[in-house]
Scaffold this active site. Structure first.
Site, PDB file in Angstrom:
ATOM      1  N   LYS A 108     -15.726  13.163 -27.360  1.00  0.00           N
ATOM      2  CA  LYS A 108     -15.390  12.461 -26.171  1.00  0.00           C
ATOM      3  C   LYS A 108     -13.931  13.262 -25.654  1.00  0.00           C
ATOM      4  O   LYS A 108     -13.643  13.448 -24.271  1.00  0.00           O
ATOM      5  CB  LYS A 108     -15.816  11.370 -26.448  1.00  0.00           C
ATOM      6  N   GLU A 130     -16.758   2.992 -18.005  1.00  0.00           N
ATOM      7  CA  GLU A 130     -17.434   2.019 -18.606  1.00  0.00           C
ATOM      8  C   GLU A 130     -17.312   2.757 -19.885  1.00  0.00           C
ATOM      9  O   GLU A 130     -17.390   3.758 -20.139  1.00  0.00           O
ATOM     10  CB  GLU A 130     -18.782   1.799 -17.628  1.00  0.00           C
ATOM     11  N   SER A 396     -20.653  16.073 -34.234  1.00  0.00           N
ATOM     12  CA  SER A 396     -20.610  15.521 -33.056  1.00  0.00           C
ATOM     13  C   SER A 396     -18.305  14.099 -33.508  1.00  0.00           C
ATOM     14  O   SER A 396     -18.015  13.888 -32.629  1.00  0.00           O
ATOM     15  CB  SER A 396     -21.070  14.861 -31.848  1.00  0.00           C
TER      16      SER A 396
HETATM   17  C1  LIG Z   1     -20.243   8.668 -27.748  1.00  0.00           C
HETATM   18  C2  LIG Z   1     -21.233   9.846 -28.751  1.00  0.00           C
HETATM   19  C3  LIG Z   1     -22.409  10.330 -28.997  1.00  0.00           C
HETATM   20  C4  LIG Z   1     -23.590  10.287 -27.674  1.00  0.00           C
HETATM   21  O1  LIG Z   1     -23.009  10.550 -27.215  1.00  0.00           O
HETATM   22  P1  LIG Z   1     -23.738  12.687 -26.787  1.00  0.00           P
HETATM   23  O2  LIG Z   1     -22.826  12.241 -25.215  1.00  0.00           O
HETATM   24  O3  LIG Z   1     -25.136  12.248 -26.131  1.00  0.00           O
HETATM   25  O4  LIG Z   1     -23.151  13.533 -26.768  1.00  0.00           O
HETATM   26  C5  LIG Z   1     -22.269  11.141 -30.159  1.00  0.00           C
HETATM   27  N1  LIG Z   1     -22.024  11.092 -31.084  1.00  0.00           N
HETATM   28  C6  LIG Z   1     -20.897  10.955 -31.142  1.00  0.00           C
HETATM   29  C7  LIG Z   1     -19.775  10.751 -32.523  1.00  0.00           C
HETATM   30  C8  LIG Z   1     -20.642   9.964 -30.195  1.00  0.00           C
HETATM   31  O5  LIG Z   1     -19.092   9.110 -30.226  1.00  0.00           O
END
Ligand SMILES: *Cc1c(COP(=O)(O)O)cnc(C)c1O
Length: 415
Positions: A108, A130, A396
């Site tokens: 993010k 948000e 992620s």
């Molecule tokens: C917020 C988040 C997601 C989901 O958001 P996407 O927009 O689908 O990538 C996935 N993994 C982590 C670690 C997050 O913080």
């Protein structure tokens, strides 16, 4: 090729939306996902943002500034790690793109840094966002502190009570947090409130959206920004293996980390991109599978697959992972699904938890619950779909934020 020297600049995609933000052409009988479903009064601000973004989209100077913060603040390029033990166990080559190593622990920070730099360039003094569980709120409050922007975060009152620690983090970083008391007091009410606030304050306020969703140009802009993930991974994998991956796997909440890693592979016919939705308690129970079980509708200013009842009321999603607990999905994914360009499947809470423990113990990497869904897919695929294959997974985020919840669920297993 030296990733540490080269600067990432987005490239036009064959799937770029038209100027009104429609993915897919209505003339070809496609639905035209995306668009701008917002109050009339917000249209001028969105059209201005579209033109402002077009002006920097391929601008070397803008991306050089972004790159400076990526390298020195975020810690990019993130490493591509060959997961030796998983690979041995599965008789495949498993590579993890380590977005979990970024500052603040997930992907993010990529889009909040780039959007904050854009906001600053546009002369904005304030940013708003948000947030559901608070992760996007924390990433936004972080860059607001970094760039000296005033920051207000909208969060459903129910979420704010559940996610005390993230509320504290945001406040510590200097942000003001509004607990939204309307509706179900969760993410969709926070989104409505943020849009409402933006309508009256667009002159000096930039709205930082947290995924590839929202009215045009957000889905395209955030996809462009996050595509650095796949751009790096493609070069990193080519340097060690001299080939493309057979499969690219990522979890999907709104879909930004998935599009980020998919985008540079979508035109490679031999590569299969697979997005993993949150199966929650199962498809007949509570889940977050907008693509598998939803239907086209409007949420967050866009047309896309959403979870809704017969009257078109948005339903609450459920996932063990707060980041996948979203009743909608970015419009480009709806397009890619309908056109068969990417593949989508789901993983349940239980399967994700298993993978959370599996990766922790096999590689010494504790993944975020969200990312555990992508890891779990290695076990859902049939052995002959994996054997001998090169598989790229977007990790992620890291699991630190999930420790309290994990300890509560797994306390008997690790007593
Ligand atoms: C917020 C988040 C997601 C989901 O958001 P996407 O927009 O689908 O990538 C996935 N993994 C982590 C670690 C997050 O913080």
């Amino acid at each position: 090729m030296n990733l540490h020297k080269e600067i990432y600049i987005p490239k036009p995609s064959p799937h770029d939306p038209d100027n009104l933000g429609h993915f897919g052409s209505l003339e070809n009988g496609q639905v035209g996902f995306g668009g701008r479903f917002v109050p009339e009064t917000l249209m001028p601000a969105l059209e201005k943002l579209r033109l402002d973004y077009e002006a920097v989209r391929f601008d070397k100077e803008f991306w050089a500034e972004v790159d400076h913060y990526y390298k020195n603040y975020v810690g990019r390029p993130s490493s591509l790690y060959f997961a030796e033990n998983l690979s041995k166990e599965l008789d495949a080559k498993i590579y993890l793109k380590r977005e979990d190593l970024n500052h603040t622990g997930a992907h993010k920070i990529n889009h909040t840094v780039a959007q904050a730099i854009l906001a600053k360039r546009l002369g904005k003094k304030k940013v708003i966002a948000e947030t559901g569980a608070g992760q996007h709120g924390v990433a936004t409050a972080t860059v607001a502190a970094l760039f000296g922007l005033e920051c207000e975060i909208f969060m459903g009152a129910k979420d704010a009570a559940r996610q005390e620690l993230n509320v504290f983090r945001m406040k510590l970083l200097g942000a003001k947090v509004h607990a939204v008391e309307s509706g179900s007091k969760t993410l969709k009410d926070a989104m409505n409130e943020a849009i409402r606030h933006w309508v009256t304050n667009a002159r000096d306020t930039y709205y930082i959206i947290g995924t590839v969703a929202g009215p045009h140009p957000y889905p395209m802009m955030i996809r462009d920004i996050q595509s650095i993930i796949g751009w790096e991974a493609k070069q990193q994998l080519n340097a060690v293996e001299g080939c493309l991956p057979d499969k690219v796997i990522a979890c999907i909440g709104g879909g930004s980390n998935a599009l980020g890693i998919f985008n540079h592979f979508l035109e490679d016919e031999s590569v299969e991109c697979i997005g993993i939705e949150a199966g929650g308690l199962g498809l007949d129970s509570k889940h977050g599978c907008s693509l598998a079980k939803g239907s086209p509708g409007v949420l967050h200013g866009q047309l896309s697959y959403i979870l809704q009842d017969e009257d078109g009321q948005v339903q609450e999603a459920h996932s063990i992972s707060a980041g996948l607990d979203y009743p909608g999905i970015g419009p480009e994914h709806s397009f890619l699904k309908d056109e068969g360009i990417a593949k989508y499947d789901y993983i349940t809470d239980d399967e994700a938890l298993d993978a959370f423990v599996w990766l922790s113990q096999a590689e010494g990497i504790i993944p975020a619950f969200e990312s555990s869904h992508a890891i779990a897919y290695l076990k859902k695929m049939k052995p002959d779909e994996i054997k001998g294959k090169t598989i790229l997974i977007n990790l992620s985020g890291r699991g630190d934020k999930d420790m309290i919840q994990a300890k509560d669920i797994l306390k008997d297993q690790f007593a």
